[in-house]
Scaffold this active site. Structure first.
Site, PDB file in Angstrom:
ATOM      1  N   GLY A 265       0.342  -1.014  -0.172  1.00 26.98           N
ATOM      2  CA  GLY A 265      -0.047   0.671  -0.229  1.00 26.98           C
ATOM      3  C   GLY A 265       0.454   1.529   0.183  1.00 26.98           C
ATOM      4  N   GLY A 267       2.041   4.925   1.275  1.00 26.86           N
ATOM      5  CA  GLY A 267       3.004   5.659   2.514  1.00 26.86           C
ATOM      6  C   GLY A 267       4.051   4.655   2.768  1.00 26.86           C
ATOM      7  N   SER A 268       3.594   5.817   4.282  1.00 22.86           N
ATOM      8  CA  SER A 268       5.692   5.309   4.835  1.00 22.86           C
ATOM      9  C   SER A 268       5.953   4.313   5.389  1.00 22.86           C
ATOM     10  CB  SER A 268       6.163   6.451   5.981  1.00 22.86           C
ATOM     11  OG  SER A 268       5.917   8.124   5.663  1.00 22.86           O
ATOM     12  N   VAL A 269       4.750   4.178   6.068  1.00 27.71           N
ATOM     13  CA  VAL A 269       5.114   2.700   6.567  1.00 27.71           C
ATOM     14  C   VAL A 269       5.115   1.129   5.688  1.00 27.71           C
ATOM     15  CG1 VAL A 269       4.237   0.597   8.538  1.00 27.71           C
ATOM     16  CG2 VAL A 269       3.675   3.381   8.748  1.00 27.71           C
ATOM     17  N   GLU A 290      -0.500  -1.291  -7.244  1.00 29.69           N
ATOM     18  CA  GLU A 290      -1.400  -0.488  -7.467  1.00 29.69           C
ATOM     19  C   GLU A 290      -0.286   1.067  -7.618  1.00 29.69           C
ATOM     20  OE1 GLU A 290      -4.847   0.612  -5.619  1.00 29.69           O
ATOM     21  OE2 GLU A 290      -3.628   1.924  -4.449  1.00 29.69           O
ATOM     22  N   ASN A 380      -7.430   9.821   3.947  1.00 29.11           N
ATOM     23  CA  ASN A 380      -6.559   9.760   2.469  1.00 29.11           C
ATOM     24  C   ASN A 380      -8.567   9.684   2.074  1.00 29.11           C
ATOM     25  OD1 ASN A 380      -4.207  10.834   3.209  1.00 29.11           O
ATOM     26  ND2 ASN A 380      -3.335   8.934   3.358  1.00 29.11           N
ATOM     27  N   GLY A 384      -6.768   1.726  -3.167  1.00 30.46           N
ATOM     28  CA  GLY A 384      -7.010   0.098  -2.526  1.00 30.46           C
ATOM     29  C   GLY A 384      -7.472  -1.061  -2.158  1.00 30.46           C
TER      30      GLY A 384
HETATM   31  N1  COA Z   1      -5.608   7.462  15.091  1.00 34.83           N
HETATM   32  C1  COA Z   1      -5.090   8.884  14.860  1.00 34.83           C
HETATM   33  N2  COA Z   1      -3.773  10.073  13.708  1.00 34.83           N
HETATM   34  C2  COA Z   1      -2.915   8.321  13.513  1.00 34.83           C
HETATM   35  C3  COA Z   1      -3.508   7.102  13.794  1.00 34.83           C
HETATM   36  C4  COA Z   1      -4.058   6.565  14.652  1.00 34.83           C
HETATM   37  N3  COA Z   1      -4.907   5.591  14.953  1.00 34.83           N
HETATM   38  N4  COA Z   1      -2.085   6.200  13.167  1.00 34.83           N
HETATM   39  C5  COA Z   1      -1.346   7.094  12.680  1.00 34.83           C
HETATM   40  N5  COA Z   1      -2.121   8.383  13.276  1.00 34.83           N
HETATM   41  C6  COA Z   1      -1.499   9.555  12.203  1.00 34.83           C
HETATM   42  C7  COA Z   1       0.365   9.584  12.959  1.00 34.83           C
HETATM   43  O1  COA Z   1       0.611   9.989  14.005  1.00 34.83           O
HETATM   44  C8  COA Z   1       0.424  10.475  11.067  1.00 34.83           C
HETATM   45  O2  COA Z   1       0.287  11.056  11.581  1.00 34.83           O
HETATM   46  P1  COA Z   1       1.442  12.733  10.695  1.00 34.83           P
HETATM   47  O3  COA Z   1       1.079  13.083   9.440  1.00 34.83           O
HETATM   48  O4  COA Z   1       0.820  14.128  12.158  1.00 34.83           O
HETATM   49  O5  COA Z   1       3.500  12.354  11.789  1.00 34.83           O
HETATM   50  C9  COA Z   1      -0.058  10.047  10.207  1.00 34.83           C
HETATM   51  O6  COA Z   1      -1.698   9.307  10.645  1.00 34.83           O
HETATM   52  C10 COA Z   1       0.028   8.592   9.061  1.00 34.83           C
HETATM   53  O7  COA Z   1       0.803   7.449   9.200  1.00 34.83           O
HETATM   54  P2  COA Z   1       1.649   6.873   9.889  1.00 34.83           P
HETATM   55  O8  COA Z   1       2.202   6.387  10.618  1.00 34.83           O
HETATM   56  O9  COA Z   1       3.108   8.242   9.091  1.00 34.83           O
HETATM   57  O10 COA Z   1       1.582   6.215   8.105  1.00 34.83           O
HETATM   58  P3  COA Z   1       1.700   6.049   6.878  1.00 34.83           P
HETATM   59  O11 COA Z   1       2.062   7.533   5.988  1.00 34.83           O
HETATM   60  O12 COA Z   1       1.842   4.707   6.408  1.00 34.83           O
HETATM   61  O13 COA Z   1      -0.026   5.897   6.547  1.00 34.83           O
HETATM   62  C11 COA Z   1      -2.361   5.137   5.741  1.00 34.83           C
HETATM   63  C12 COA Z   1      -0.751   5.377   7.174  1.00 34.83           C
HETATM   64  C13 COA Z   1      -2.940   4.600   6.635  1.00 34.83           C
HETATM   65  C14 COA Z   1      -2.660   6.723   6.196  1.00 34.83           C
HETATM   66  C15 COA Z   1      -2.206   5.188   4.723  1.00 34.83           C
HETATM   67  O14 COA Z   1      -1.430   4.246   4.580  1.00 34.83           O
HETATM   68  C16 COA Z   1      -3.582   5.851   4.048  1.00 34.83           C
HETATM   69  O15 COA Z   1      -3.649   6.257   3.307  1.00 34.83           O
HETATM   70  N6  COA Z   1      -4.448   3.744   3.810  1.00 34.83           N
HETATM   71  C17 COA Z   1      -5.022   4.214   3.452  1.00 34.83           C
HETATM   72  C18 COA Z   1      -5.177   3.996   1.947  1.00 34.83           C
HETATM   73  C19 COA Z   1      -4.757   2.745   1.351  1.00 34.83           C
HETATM   74  O16 COA Z   1      -4.107   2.000   2.337  1.00 34.83           O
HETATM   75  N7  COA Z   1      -4.594   1.964  -0.150  1.00 34.83           N
HETATM   76  C20 COA Z   1      -3.720   1.072   0.174  1.00 34.83           C
HETATM   77  C21 COA Z   1      -4.051   0.588  -1.405  1.00 34.83           C
HETATM   78  S1  COA Z   1      -2.427   0.585  -2.106  1.00 34.83           S
END
Ligand code: COA
Length: 499
Positions: A265, A267-269, A290, A380, A384
């Site tokens: 997916g 994002g950073s993680v 994707e 966001n 997918g």
């Molecule tokens: N409650 C509130 N905020 C939270 C949280 C929670 N339970 N868990 C994480 N966060 C915050 C983090 O602190 C971070 O905040 P910041 O931007 O202010 O630093 C932000 O959410 C992003 O988290 P991070 O741990 O850096 O993860 P990420 O960059 O990997 O993004 C998602 C994680 C879930 C937001 C991202 O993967 C996403 O939008 N996923 C949905 C779409 C998807 O999965 N598509 C994949 C198909 S290809």
């Protein structure tokens, strides 16, 4: 200009070149646009920028449909200019997020594989203008996309009008890496003839009815780089847990060292966890995803990944310079497809993917929230992740066990919004460890999730919740009046740690 005209090989279109401002002036209040662009790659740039300029002197709103999130600040600028009435199916911009959460803008959060079906069936607003970034238009009338495909082919086919943005800064070597295939209508559809990640099943460009091409504009604005963070200690540990899980699958004979096609997916993680495969024994891997982020190219460079199929390429600045500057080395290892093919539930099931997506939070039974902070505020979108989670061979969700320095536990009694139900989630991974939920009843899942995945600072609090829930009984025990007490406490006291 003459030189640029070589990019328009369909000679009859050469007199349709206009300025972006002129083409944008034809777009009227209330219209619906289908813009190319998928996770910051291959987005239409010139026309949206011209619309934002127009908004300085004129009030109007349009619906904006895309492949996924847009880069080059297009989502940000359109949101700030107040010109978006409804956005679909995904965005990832803080300014747009604020407009959505304040109710100033509508957002339809939608599975990325399904938007094309809605357009084909006429469920949503019809597209007045498709605006598609291209490398060139071929003699036989095909638009050659740039760094993404997304929904461009379905937009072009079903839009009333088409505007093509030829971007002179995008690498011309991308010509030939696209594989455009459009399924027939539902009910009249043959099986999609894709059995292997590297199968080519379509054309190298998007066929366009030349009559519908209203304008061609030239631009030279590059894609904006991704903003992902580099792997950190926690994500490296998570990657190790994931590797250990995959090793146990190999040991049990369910996988080989080649694993199975990988999806990762945004994002950073997710990027960091995928990156962890570099120093593993796994080899000859394939990617069916994707979006291709930095880690996939690191794996290709390391000789670990032999082929990658996706709908877009989204890279950090450094990686973009390296990959786009040496694209000859990559072009026979990559295919870019429409998102309804990369995210197609039937193909995901057929290929048997290992799918790795990121959760914001998950609960003690394995329900995952990927989209809504504290149940209300859009981050966001589902993107997918639902397409993959429901259909993958292995549906894996990763997240750090705590967020914001520990005031938030990512594992909660009850997910405040459920994108992926407990039925669609196989493995959950945090930096604490992993829980393999397959074949487990709800009551078997809870101790595993608490002991293996929760941060120690929240474990006793969760054990207390679960013990009280068990007194109430049920297949999936809960104390409903306390199920969201952690989130409520976060709002009132600034932490999920209860007094
Ligand atoms: N409650 C509130 N905020 C939270 C949280 C929670 N339970 N868990 C994480 N966060 C915050 C983090 O602190 C971070 O905040 P910041 O931007 O202010 O630093 C932000 O959410 C992003 O988290 P991070 O741990 O850096 O993860 P990420 O960059 O990997 O993004 C998602 C994680 C879930 C937001 C991202 O993967 C996403 O939008 N996923 C949905 C779409 C998807 O999965 N598509 C994949 C198909 S290809």
């Amino acid at each position: 200009m003459d030189n640029k005209l070589h990019r328009i090989k369909a000679i009859e279109l050469q007199d349709r070149v206009v300025s972006a401002d002129e083409a944008a002036s034809w777009i009227k209040d209330g219209m619906t646009l289908g813009l190319s662009g998928f996770t910051r790659a291959g987005d239409a740039k010139a026309i949206p920028y011209a619309l934002v300029r127009r908004a300085e002197t004129e009030q109007f709103k349009v619906n904006v449909f895309t492949g996924a999130s847009l880069g080059s600040d297009v989502d940000k600028l359109m949101a700030e200019a107040g010109i978006v009435h409804k956005r679909l199916p995904f965005q990832a911009d803080p300014a747009m997020r604020r407009k959505i959460n304040s109710g100033d803008m509508l957002f339809v959060d939608h599975h990325l594989s399904q938007t094309a079906e809605w357009i084909r069936a006429g469920v949503i607003e019809s597209i007045d203008y498709a605006v598609i970034e291209a490398l060139e238009i071929t003699e036989d009338g095909m638009i050659i996309p740039t760094t993404s495909v997304g929904n461009s082919s379905v937009f072009v086919k079903h839009a009333k009008n088409v505007i093509i943005e030829i971007n002179l800064s995008q690498p011309q070597l991308f010509k030939g890496v696209h594989d455009i295939y459009e399924p027939e209508k539902q009910g009249q559809r043959s099986p999609i003839p894709l059995a292997h990640v590297s199968d080519r099943i379509g054309t190298i460009g998007v066929p366009v009815d030349l009559e519908k091409v209203r304008a061609i504009v030239f631009t030279d604005q590059p894609d904006s780089p991704s903003t992902i963070l580099q792997p950190d200690d926690d994500t490296e540990v998570m990657a190790q847990h994931l590797l250990n899980f995959l090793r146990s699958e190999v040991a049990s004979g369910r996988l080989t060292n080649q694993l199975a096609p990988l999806q990762s997916g945004i994002g950073s993680v997710a990027n960091a966890v995928l990156h962890g495969l570099i120093d593993s024994e796994f080899e000859d891997m394939e990617v069916y995803s994707e979006v291709l982020q930095d880690a996939v190219f690191d794996l290709i460079d390391a000789g670990k990944v032999k082929f990658a199929s996706a709908s877009s390429i989204t890279l950090s600045k450094e990686k973009m310079d390296q990959v786009f500057g040496n694209f000859e080395e990559y072009r026979d290892k990559i295919l870019l497809r429409p998102q309804e093919i990369t995210n197609h539930p039937g193909l995901i099931r057929r290929l048997g993917l290992i799918s790795i997506n990121t959760a914001l939070e998950f609960d003690i039974y394995g329900n995952v929230n990927s989209t809504h902070v504290s149940g209300s505020n859009m981050m966001n979108g589902i993107g997918g992740s639902g397409d993959f989670a429901r259909n993958a061979r292995l549906s894996i969700f990763v997240t750090k066990s705590i967020a914001k320095g520990g005031i938030i536990s990512s594992i909660v009694p009850f997910a405040t919004h459920v994108d992926h139900t407990e039925h669609d989630v196989d493995i959950v991974v945090t930096e604490q460890g992993y829980a393999d939920l397959r074949g487990l009843a709800p009551r078997e899942r809870v101790p595993l999730i608490i002991d293996n995945c929760m941060h120690p600072m929240y474990r006793d609090q969760m054990r207390a919740y679960y013990e009280e829930a068990l007194l109430r009984g049920g297949q999936t025990p809960h104390v409903l009046e306390k199920a969201f007490s952690w989130h409520a406490n976060l709002t009132t006291s600034g932490t999920m740690l209860l007094p």
